[in-house]
Design an enzyme around this catalytic site. Structure first.
Site, PDB file in Angstrom:
ATOM      1  N   HIS A 186       4.977  19.648  59.902  1.00 14.14           N
ATOM      2  CA  HIS A 186       4.273  18.519  60.524  1.00 14.14           C
ATOM      3  C   HIS A 186       2.843  19.009  60.737  1.00 14.14           C
ATOM      4  O   HIS A 186       2.608  19.889  61.557  1.00 14.14           O
ATOM      5  CB  HIS A 186       4.937  18.186  61.862  1.00 14.14           C
ATOM      6  N   ASP A 312       9.016   7.421  57.047  1.00 17.57           N
ATOM      7  CA  ASP A 312       9.057   8.188  58.303  1.00 17.57           C
ATOM      8  C   ASP A 312       9.742   7.345  59.387  1.00 17.57           C
ATOM      9  O   ASP A 312       9.274   7.237  60.521  1.00 17.57           O
ATOM     10  CB  ASP A 312       7.667   8.627  58.739  1.00 17.57           C
TER      11      ASP A 312
END
Lengths: 438, 345
Positions: A186, A312
């Site tokens: 991330h 996502d």
């Protein structure tokens, strides 16, 4: 496996892997593509073959979503495996990789087996697990990467929790080269992002909300590129949001770093302006950025700097979102709007249809080491049939997901999934008036 | 109320009164008294037009006179219920709203909701709906989160006044500051106002920037780059990181409190260094206009952002005027927001 062969005739065959875009038919036998091409018509089909007339609708490999949060185990009130799979099917997604930051985390081979069993029982969209990169996704000790790899992990990540420890990331990337595993990060330096809830800049300043600077992303991307280069590991940046990161990744690819990245559909269509009025449905991580960033993301996806597009999908219940902005949870649902959102860029002339499909199926399948994502003889019959012109409006009630936190509520999209097939079996079929259901 | 007898006060008081008499005649005030207010809530300065702001200031001017009389009570809001809902501790703002409501004849209830009660599970929206069921007419809300008051306002049927939300806005503070300036200086247009200190965490700064710019003042923001980001310039204000330049020729110097409770990590190395570089002292004030007015929304940290000597300088400091104007401005806001309701009944 389906017992009867199935022929889909008179479709617009779209195969991003080979560049095929032509009118023709496709034959499914025993869950796999037995034949396809312009010559495939009603004559000479196997006996007992079921025939589906597509009447010019687009037939493409089913979408493969790189990153989906399923609430199982631990947050079943937000999303269950069955609701996630139903939502995926409705979105033309035939396989997705599930995030490992569940409760408990997917950091043990037994946990992966649990996921596989749950998905298998549903006999629908294929679900593959990411495994935790560190134990409990806590960023302190490496998870048992070798055992998890053997148990079927498609890659390693701590989900939306960035691995801050540079030495640990260095070791993880080096260790992963032993089985050529993908390590996803991330891309957000946690100390720079700490306390931030939206993009740092003028909008945040006006609204009085703490910001996450763009440099929080590029700092992490640059660091991990160096670590990947030094170790020979495969790094994947999950959810790029800034123009700077796109530029840095483009240069890294030019010099041969083994890097890949993805962008979410909402970052391709929305900017920080969505946050106006403290709309918590626009609270995502990484945050929605400026228009310049959105432009750069679209360009990066078009030229291949960014490999894939993902939903996502992050389901949140109402109680996590109906809060003051700073207290609300991050994330939006997106399985059911992924294709339509991508098609919006195609209609706008920013992306070719084949490039969109490559980014939504071929590329993610390749990154995860899956065999889908292409229309060719012998490939699994994971397919989506869609009408690129059919218009529909997103409503919360229309979603199959348990969660309702879509940022596209009320938006009119052009392009709609008509039918989704996994291994030749229909797992979703549009029942409505609109779009010429087959 | 408008022409009420005025008590003799100190020099500053006389100046305030003189300012009023100079620029605002009775006609303007009489007109103000008639006009309906085109907003249901007062959530910030941002949605207010120049006319809305002037209207509230005219109205407040009248209440200043009332508040100086021994008999301060009106019956304007008789029968109406005002709830002061404070999710963040406050003494002066809450007291000011309480006095304002009581002087207008409203029934005022104070509710302090500690953060621990929130942690027990009741959400902001639950609290809003619970209070709404008790049929209040006005809710005054303060909350530590930006946007929280607007969120609450969407779930209640009554008028909502923002008593400060996070770093976002504090409209009544900006109005009372404007009233103070107008009465002391006779105008706002054309004045140079330097807002100094912790701008980024300050709702007072945001509301003041919006209001003063809208009324034609030249606004500067002054402070260290970590507390005064360059992006502030998009408000149309001048950004300064050096006090000497920021204060040069300023008519008004507005000091802000260093909000340590809203800070994560170090924004300034120490309070000692902060005071040295950005604390307001007599020496730093020398470059300002000779008749500079010093303001502070309170509570002050003496020796951090302001030297006690400057704060107590009766000729320059308007800090106590601000407190006085606060009650009048809040009365004006309560009056304006309940007008439609009162006319309907």
């Amino acid at each position: 496996m389906s017992s009867r062969p199935l022929a889909i005739l008179d479709a617009r065959l779209l195969d991003p892997a080979s560049g095929r875009d032509e009118r023709g038919g496709l034959l499914v036998v025993d869950g796999r593509i037995a034949d396809l091409g312009p010559g495939l018509g009603a004559e000479g089909l196997p006996p007992g073959c079921e025939v589906l007339r597509a009447e010019g609708l687009c037939l493409a490999p089913g979408l493969v979503d790189l990153r989906v949060m399923v609430g199982e185990p631990g947050a079943e009130h937000k999303e269950r495996m069955d609701s996630a799979v139903a939502a995926a099917a409705a979105g033309g997604i035939t396989a997705f990789a599930m995030r490992p930051d569940t409760e408990p985390a997917l950091d043990d081979p037994a946990m992966l087996e649990f996921v596989a069993r749950r998905a298998r029982k549903l006999r629908s969209v294929k679900v593959y697990p990411w495994a935790a990169l560190t134990r409990g996704c806590q960023g302190e000790r490496l998870a048992e990467m070798g055992l998890l790899h053997e148990a079927g992990a498609v890659g390693f990540t701590d989900g939306p929790r960035a691995l801050a420890d540079a030495r640990l990331m260095y070791r993880a990337l080096a260790y992963a080269t032993a089985f050529d595993a993908l390590v996803a990060q991330h891309p957000e330096e946690p100390r720079l992002a700490e306390g931030g809830v939206m993009n740092e800049g003028w909008t945040a300043l006006r609204l009085g909300l703490p910001g996450i600077p763009a440099c929080a992303e590029v700092v992490m991307v640059e660091r991990d590129l160096r670590l990947a280069e030094a170790t020979g590991g495969r790094i994947h940046f999950a959810g790029i949001s800034t123009a700077e990161a796109v530029a840095v990744i483009r240069r890294a690819k030019e010099r041969g770093v083994r890097v890949s990245s993805d962008v979410t559909a909402h970052h391709l269509l929305l900017t920080e302006r969505e946050v106006e009025g403290y709309r918590t449905y626009a609270k995502v991580t990484p945050p929605l950025r400026r228009e310049e960033d959105r432009e750069a993301l679209v360009a990066g996806l078009a030229d291949g700097t960014i490999d894939a597009v993902t939903s996502d999908h992050t389901p949140q219940d109402q109680d996590s979102k109906r809060l003051p902005f700073e207290q609300a949870a991050f994330g939006v649902v997106g399985l059911e709007t992924l294709l339509a959102a991508g098609l919006e860029l195609v209609h706008a002339g920013r992306l070719s249809l084949l490039r969109l499909l490559a980014a939504a199926s071929t590329a993610p399948a390749r990154l995860l080491g899956l065999e889908g994502g292409r229309l060719e003889r012998g490939a699994p019959a994971d397919l989506v049939l869609f009408d690129p012109e059919a218009c529909w409006t997103v409503t919360e009630e229309g979603l199959h997901s348990l969660a309702r936190n879509t940022p596209f509520e009320g938006r009119r999209f052009r392009g709609r999934v008509v039918r989704t097939l996994v291994d030749g079996r229909t797992v979703f079929r549009l029942e409505e008036e609109c779009g010429g259901a087959v | 109320m408008v022409g009420g007898t005025r008590r003799r006060g100190n020099a500053a008081r006389r100046k305030l009164a003189a300012g009023r008499a100079r620029s605002y005649g009775r006609d303007a005030m009489a007109a103000a008294a008639q006009r309906p207010f085109p907003h249901r809530h007062l959530l910030g300065i941002e949605p207010l037009s120049r006319e809305d702001i002037l209207f509230l200031l005219e109205l407040a001017d009248g209440y200043v006179e009332l508040n100086r009389r021994p008999e301060k009570k009106l019956h304007t809001l008789r029968g109406l219920t005002q709830i002061n809902l404070f999710f963040e501790s406050s003494t002066r703002t809450r007291t000011s709203f309480e006095l304002a409501g009581k002087r207008l004849g409203a029934d005022v209830v104070n509710m302090s909701v500690s953060t621990s009660a929130i942690k027990k599970g009741e959400t902001l929206i639950d609290t809003a709906m619970t209070l709404n069921a008790m049929h209040p007419d006005v809710l005054v809300v303060r909350h530590a989160d930006s946007g929280a008051v607007a969120l609450l306002a969407r779930h209640v049927a009554c008028a909502v006044i923002n008593g400060g939300d996070g770093r976002h806005e504090h409209p009544t503070q900006a109005l009372l500051d404007a009233l103070t300036i107008r009465r002391r200086k006779g105008r706002i247009e054309g004045l140079t106002v330097a807002i100094c200190g912790d701008i980024v965490h300050s709702r007072v700064a945001r509301s003041n920037i919006l209001l003063l710019s809208r009324l034609g003042a030249r606004v500067r923001v002054v402070g260290p780059p970590t507390l005064v980001p360059a992006a502030m310039a998009r408000y149309g204000v001048e950004v300064h990181h050096e006090m000497a330049r920021g204060l040069a020729g300023a008519d008004i110097v507005m000091m802000l409190r260093l909000q340590t409770e809203r800070m994560r990590g170090s924004f300034v190395p120490s309070t000692r260094e902060y005071f040295r570089l950005y604390g307001l002292t007599r020496e730093k004030l020398e470059v300002a206009a000779p008749d500079v007015l010093v303001m502070h929304p309170g509570p002050m940290n003496r020796g951090v952002e302001i030297d006690g000597v400057v704060a107590d300088d009766i000729h320059r400091s308007a800090i106590l005027d601000q407190v006085e104007m606060g009650v009048a401005v809040r009365m004006a806001c309560l009056d304006a927001l309940t007008r439609r309701l009162r006319e309907a009944t």
